[in-house]
Design a protein around this motif. Structure first.
Motif, PDB file in Angstrom:
ATOM      1  N   LEU A 171       0.870  -1.227   0.022  1.00  0.00           N
ATOM      2  CA  LEU A 171      -0.057  -0.086  -0.161  1.00  0.00           C
ATOM      3  C   LEU A 171       0.939   1.334  -0.041  1.00  0.00           C
ATOM      4  CD1 LEU A 171      -2.912  -0.801   2.462  1.00  0.00           C
ATOM      5  CD2 LEU A 171      -3.045  -0.779   0.050  1.00  0.00           C
ATOM      6  N   CYS A 172       1.892   1.394   0.862  1.00  0.00           N
ATOM      7  CA  CYS A 172       2.743   2.434   0.684  1.00  0.00           C
ATOM      8  C   CYS A 172       3.557   2.607  -0.417  1.00  0.00           C
ATOM      9  CB  CYS A 172       3.907   2.044   2.053  1.00  0.00           C
ATOM     10  SG  CYS A 172       3.214   2.454   3.515  1.00  0.00           S
ATOM     11  N   ASN A 173       3.803   1.457  -1.148  1.00  0.00           N
ATOM     12  CA  ASN A 173       4.544   1.381  -2.415  1.00  0.00           C
ATOM     13  C   ASN A 173       3.758   2.181  -3.673  1.00  0.00           C
ATOM     14  OD1 ASN A 173       6.629   0.169  -4.712  1.00  0.00           O
ATOM     15  ND2 ASN A 173       4.565  -0.392  -5.191  1.00  0.00           N
ATOM     16  N   ASN A 174       2.285   1.711  -3.550  1.00  0.00           N
ATOM     17  CA  ASN A 174       1.323   2.190  -4.390  1.00  0.00           C
ATOM     18  C   ASN A 174       1.135   3.759  -4.438  1.00  0.00           C
ATOM     19  OD1 ASN A 174       1.113  -0.174  -5.181  1.00  0.00           O
ATOM     20  ND2 ASN A 174      -0.877  -0.684  -4.531  1.00  0.00           N
ATOM     21  N   ALA A 175       0.863   4.168  -2.737  1.00  0.00           N
ATOM     22  CA  ALA A 175       1.001   5.366  -2.681  1.00  0.00           C
ATOM     23  C   ALA A 175       2.141   6.365  -3.208  1.00  0.00           C
ATOM     24  CB  ALA A 175       0.502   5.827  -1.250  1.00  0.00           C
ATOM     25  N   LEU A 176       3.081   6.091  -2.748  1.00  0.00           N
ATOM     26  CA  LEU A 176       4.354   6.583  -3.256  1.00  0.00           C
ATOM     27  C   LEU A 176       4.470   6.894  -4.902  1.00  0.00           C
ATOM     28  CD1 LEU A 176       6.983   8.128  -2.396  1.00  0.00           C
ATOM     29  CD2 LEU A 176       8.036   5.784  -2.541  1.00  0.00           C
ATOM     30  N   THR A 177       4.180   5.605  -5.640  1.00  0.00           N
ATOM     31  CA  THR A 177       4.012   5.299  -7.095  1.00  0.00           C
ATOM     32  C   THR A 177       3.233   6.610  -7.577  1.00  0.00           C
ATOM     33  OG1 THR A 177       4.795   3.199  -7.050  1.00  0.00           O
ATOM     34  CG2 THR A 177       3.629   4.125  -9.070  1.00  0.00           C
ATOM     35  N   VAL A 178       1.981   6.599  -7.092  1.00  0.00           N
ATOM     36  CA  VAL A 178       0.855   7.546  -7.592  1.00  0.00           C
ATOM     37  C   VAL A 178       1.290   8.999  -7.130  1.00  0.00           C
ATOM     38  CG1 VAL A 178      -1.473   7.808  -7.840  1.00  0.00           C
ATOM     39  CG2 VAL A 178      -0.664   5.630  -7.595  1.00  0.00           C
ATOM     40  N   SER A 179       1.692   9.106  -6.042  1.00  0.00           N
ATOM     41  CA  SER A 179       2.442  10.553  -5.849  1.00  0.00           C
ATOM     42  C   SER A 179       3.617  10.930  -6.743  1.00  0.00           C
ATOM     43  CB  SER A 179       2.894  10.631  -4.239  1.00  0.00           C
ATOM     44  OG  SER A 179       1.675  10.366  -3.282  1.00  0.00           O
ATOM     45  N   ASN A 180       4.208   9.903  -7.010  1.00  0.00           N
ATOM     46  CA  ASN A 180       5.387  10.440  -8.069  1.00  0.00           C
ATOM     47  C   ASN A 180       4.883  11.016  -9.454  1.00  0.00           C
ATOM     48  OD1 ASN A 180       7.588  10.118  -6.232  1.00  0.00           O
ATOM     49  ND2 ASN A 180       7.902   7.858  -6.675  1.00  0.00           N
ATOM     50  N   LEU A 181       3.832  10.044  -9.657  1.00  0.00           N
ATOM     51  CA  LEU A 181       3.025  10.505 -10.900  1.00  0.00           C
ATOM     52  C   LEU A 181       2.343  11.651 -11.124  1.00  0.00           C
ATOM     53  CD1 LEU A 181       1.738   9.859 -13.811  1.00  0.00           C
ATOM     54  CD2 LEU A 181       0.003   8.779 -12.467  1.00  0.00           C
ATOM     55  N   ARG A 182       1.865  12.403  -9.810  1.00  0.00           N
ATOM     56  CA  ARG A 182       1.417  13.715  -9.536  1.00  0.00           C
ATOM     57  C   ARG A 182       2.498  14.657  -9.850  1.00  0.00           C
ATOM     58  NH1 ARG A 182      -2.715  16.455  -6.994  1.00  0.00           N
ATOM     59  NH2 ARG A 182      -2.590  18.783  -7.601  1.00  0.00           N
ATOM     60  N   ARG A 204      -6.257   5.052  -8.820  1.00  0.00           N
ATOM     61  CA  ARG A 204      -7.188   5.604  -7.723  1.00  0.00           C
ATOM     62  C   ARG A 204      -7.546   4.590  -6.689  1.00  0.00           C
ATOM     63  NH1 ARG A 204      -9.122   8.265 -12.446  1.00  0.00           N
ATOM     64  NH2 ARG A 204     -10.320   6.658 -13.124  1.00  0.00           N
ATOM     65  N   THR A 205      -7.772   3.269  -7.389  1.00  0.00           N
ATOM     66  CA  THR A 205      -8.094   2.522  -6.294  1.00  0.00           C
ATOM     67  C   THR A 205      -6.916   2.105  -5.247  1.00  0.00           C
ATOM     68  OG1 THR A 205      -9.512   1.255  -7.878  1.00  0.00           O
ATOM     69  CG2 THR A 205      -8.865  -0.123  -5.888  1.00  0.00           C
ATOM     70  N   ASP A 206      -5.693   2.149  -5.840  1.00  0.00           N
ATOM     71  CA  ASP A 206      -4.381   1.944  -4.973  1.00  0.00           C
ATOM     72  C   ASP A 206      -4.632   3.112  -4.013  1.00  0.00           C
ATOM     73  OD1 ASP A 206      -3.646  -0.146  -6.379  1.00  0.00           O
ATOM     74  OD2 ASP A 206      -2.109   1.041  -7.622  1.00  0.00           O
ATOM     75  N   VAL A 207      -4.513   4.243  -4.302  1.00  0.00           N
ATOM     76  CA  VAL A 207      -4.598   5.423  -3.262  1.00  0.00           C
ATOM     77  C   VAL A 207      -5.741   5.371  -2.371  1.00  0.00           C
ATOM     78  CG1 VAL A 207      -4.831   7.909  -2.905  1.00  0.00           C
ATOM     79  CG2 VAL A 207      -3.779   6.780  -4.705  1.00  0.00           C
ATOM     80  N   GLU A 208      -7.010   4.998  -2.584  1.00  0.00           N
ATOM     81  CA  GLU A 208      -8.127   4.978  -1.753  1.00  0.00           C
ATOM     82  C   GLU A 208      -7.763   3.667  -0.726  1.00  0.00           C
ATOM     83  OE1 GLU A 208     -11.210   4.321  -4.604  1.00  0.00           O
ATOM     84  OE2 GLU A 208     -11.227   6.488  -5.262  1.00  0.00           O
ATOM     85  N   GLU A 209      -7.228   2.498  -1.223  1.00  0.00           N
ATOM     86  CA  GLU A 209      -6.955   1.395  -0.353  1.00  0.00           C
ATOM     87  C   GLU A 209      -6.000   1.909   0.589  1.00  0.00           C
ATOM     88  OE1 GLU A 209      -5.794  -1.587  -3.005  1.00  0.00           O
ATOM     89  OE2 GLU A 209      -7.677  -2.491  -3.083  1.00  0.00           O
ATOM     90  N   PHE A 210      -4.887   2.684   0.299  1.00  0.00           N
ATOM     91  CA  PHE A 210      -3.822   3.202   1.150  1.00  0.00           C
ATOM     92  C   PHE A 210      -4.475   3.998   2.419  1.00  0.00           C
ATOM     93  CE2 PHE A 210      -1.197   6.927   1.973  1.00  0.00           C
ATOM     94  CZ  PHE A 210      -0.258   6.346   2.773  1.00  0.00           C
ATOM     95  N   ALA A 211      -5.366   5.011   1.772  1.00  0.00           N
ATOM     96  CA  ALA A 211      -5.921   5.937   2.707  1.00  0.00           C
ATOM     97  C   ALA A 211      -6.846   5.321   3.731  1.00  0.00           C
ATOM     98  CB  ALA A 211      -6.690   6.951   1.967  1.00  0.00           C
ATOM     99  N   ASP A 262      -3.560  14.783   2.922  1.00  0.00           N
ATOM    100  CA  ASP A 262      -2.912  15.694   1.981  1.00  0.00           C
ATOM    101  C   ASP A 262      -2.364  14.580   0.912  1.00  0.00           C
ATOM    102  OD1 ASP A 262      -3.449  17.902   3.262  1.00  0.00           O
ATOM    103  OD2 ASP A 262      -1.539  17.963   4.610  1.00  0.00           O
ATOM    104  N   ILE A 263      -1.687  13.557   1.376  1.00  0.00           N
ATOM    105  CA  ILE A 263      -1.089  12.575   0.486  1.00  0.00           C
ATOM    106  C   ILE A 263      -2.197  11.977  -0.561  1.00  0.00           C
ATOM    107  CG2 ILE A 263       0.117  10.251   0.299  1.00  0.00           C
ATOM    108  CD1 ILE A 263       1.403  10.899   2.901  1.00  0.00           C
ATOM    109  N   GLU A 264      -3.343  11.533   0.018  1.00  0.00           N
ATOM    110  CA  GLU A 264      -4.667  11.016  -0.614  1.00  0.00           C
ATOM    111  C   GLU A 264      -4.916  12.391  -1.705  1.00  0.00           C
ATOM    112  OE1 GLU A 264      -8.922   9.271  -0.034  1.00  0.00           O
ATOM    113  OE2 GLU A 264      -7.944  10.573   1.621  1.00  0.00           O
TER     114      GLU A 264
END
Length: 281
Positions: A172-183, A236-243, A255-257
């Motif tokens: 979950l942390c990996n996914n959040a970091l990946t999509v944050s990097n995408l932003r 989006r699903t990855d971020v929501e699961e992490f949050a 903020d991360i979400e």
């Protein structure tokens, strides 16, 4: 489990099928799927097909599962599979889910004398095809060593994170970091556009500099315009699961979400610019 294990696989989807095929190249594979067409994804590798999931469970010592949700795994285990497995079997869950649910699965399995391995993977279908996935493992060290060879057939990097649940937390942390990097990419490339820099040139330069990243390399190559919308939905699903998982533990990650969801929202546009160039003004 000193003898070569009989390995079962349930969940022959986009990522699961090439993972199962990799296992079949080294171990005796047993498979079960709801739809006959699912078996076609295994190609020419040898495997034993079973009429039911319960029949498969009775024939294996290691059961790998790659379903979509924790609810689907709960249903599978509750419908006779857990009872059919031998007492010293190992269940390996390769799907992404909630860390708390993973610990619950461990407890249910332990009550039957069965070991549970929390083992989500990163790398998608391309990584599974290339046998280069990364597997985040949550279990006791002895159990990991008993099944490491099986997991290593499709995962180049098998990393022990801790007890059951820590594998899911790491994923979950990996996914959040990946999509944050995408932003970050979406925002910086928009500024680069204002400077008149072609995004493809920027991507090429960043591949050999400190601004590079895994997700940047994937844009336009692994993530093409044809599948970008689908990948954005998964992001989006990855971020929501992490949050959701973080909030259950009392952590405020709003903020991360919010930032990461902006990355998913901008994925289609940034991939199109990379492939097709900046729109003419």
């Amino acid at each position: 489990m000193s003898a070569e294990p009989e390995v079962g696989f349930i969940g022959l989807g986009d990522q699961g099928a090439p993972m199962a095929a990799a296992i079949a190249e080294r171990f005796r594979l047993h498979a079960w799927a709801r739809r006959d067409t699912s078996y076609e994804a295994l190609g020419d590798v040898p495997f034993t097909r079973h009429a039911t999931a319960v029949e498969l469970a009775a024939a294996v010592s290691i059961l790998c599962v790659c379903l979509r949700t924790d609810a689907e795994l709960t249903e599978l285990l509750s419908n006779g599979v857990l009872d059919a497995l031998p007492a010293d079997a190992i269940v390996i869950n390769h799907a992404t889910g909630d860390p708390g649910e993973a610990n619950g699965f461990r407890e249910r399995c332990a009550a039957k004398g069965i070991s549970f391995v929390d083992a989500p993977v990163s790398g998608g279908r391309p990584g599974a095809m290339a046998r280069t996935l990364t597997c985040f493992v949550g279990t006791v060290p002895d159990t990991l060593e008993k099944c490491r060879a099986v997991v290593s057939t499709h995962s180049k990097h098998v990393v022990h994170m801790g007890a059951a649940g820590t594998g899911q937390a790491a994923k979950l942390c990996n996914n959040a970091l990946t999509v944050s990097n995408l932003r970050n990419i979406v925002e910086v490339f928009s500024i680069a556009n204002a400077f008149g820099i072609e995004p493809a040139s920027l991507q090429k330069a960043f591949a050999h500099s400190s601004g590079g990243s895994f997700i940047l390399d994937a844009l336009g190559t692994k993530v093409t315009p044809e599948i970008a919308s689908h990948i954005a939905t998964l992001n989006r699903t990855d971020v929501e699961e992490f949050a959701t998982a973080a909030k259950r533990r009392g952590r405020n990650v709003s903020d991360i979400e919010e930032w990461a969801l902006g990355g998913a929202a901008g994925l289609v546009a940034v991939v199109n610019r990379l492939v097709n160039g900046n729109p003419k003004s």
